[in-house]
Design an enzyme around this catalytic site. Sequence first.
Site: not given
Ligand code: ADP
Length: 170
Positions: A34, A122-123
């Site tokens: 996000d 969500s991971t």
């Molecule tokens: P949530 O709150 O749904 O768990 P997060 O953003 O904390 O969302 O994490 C969801 C996944 O996205 C995690 O596996 C994290 O490592 C990954 N992630 C974080 N930043 C990026 C990015 N820029 N591009 C792709 N995946 C990402």
Amino acid sequence: MTSITLVQGDITLQSVDAIVNAANSTLLGGGGVDGAIHRRGGPAILAECKQLRAGRYRRGLPVGEAVATTAGDLDARWVIHTVGPVHSYDEDRSEYLISCYRESLRVAEELGARTIAFPAISTGVYGWPMDDGARKAVDAVRSAETSLTEIRFVLFDPRAYRAFDKALNS
Ligand code: ADP
């Protein structure tokens, strides 16, 4: 034919019609994917999110639902914001996770998108175990009826990539 592809990398650098954001209910930004999407996408996305909050989503975007905005400076036409469930060992929230993928695909299709990129919803902060999150994600998109040509999972680190590779190829 829809192809399901895997990429290890940063979702904000993908060239696709729609980039899916693992948002939270406020739609006003957060950490992880996000934060990265809003940072690289610029203020236009947040401005549209604020409008959604002032209108249809006054109480926030419910878990498992999805809504689109434009994609600002990203190399995409839309960002589709969806709210994943926080993982719990007391209650099975898989349906919500599956719904995130399905609803995002539905919104993408409605917009006329042909290609879409998903993060591992969500991971991260929401604590969903990676292997299970990968299996649910792959099953959800595999069983969806869609005319999209490419569904791309963009995994941030090697561990996530391996989990999705296993889910897709075993
Ligand atoms: P949530 O709150 O749904 O768990 P997060 O953003 O904390 O969302 O994490 C969801 C996944 O996205 C995690 O596996 C994290 O490592 C990954 N992630 C974080 N930043 C990026 C990015 N820029 N591009 C792709 N995946 C990402």
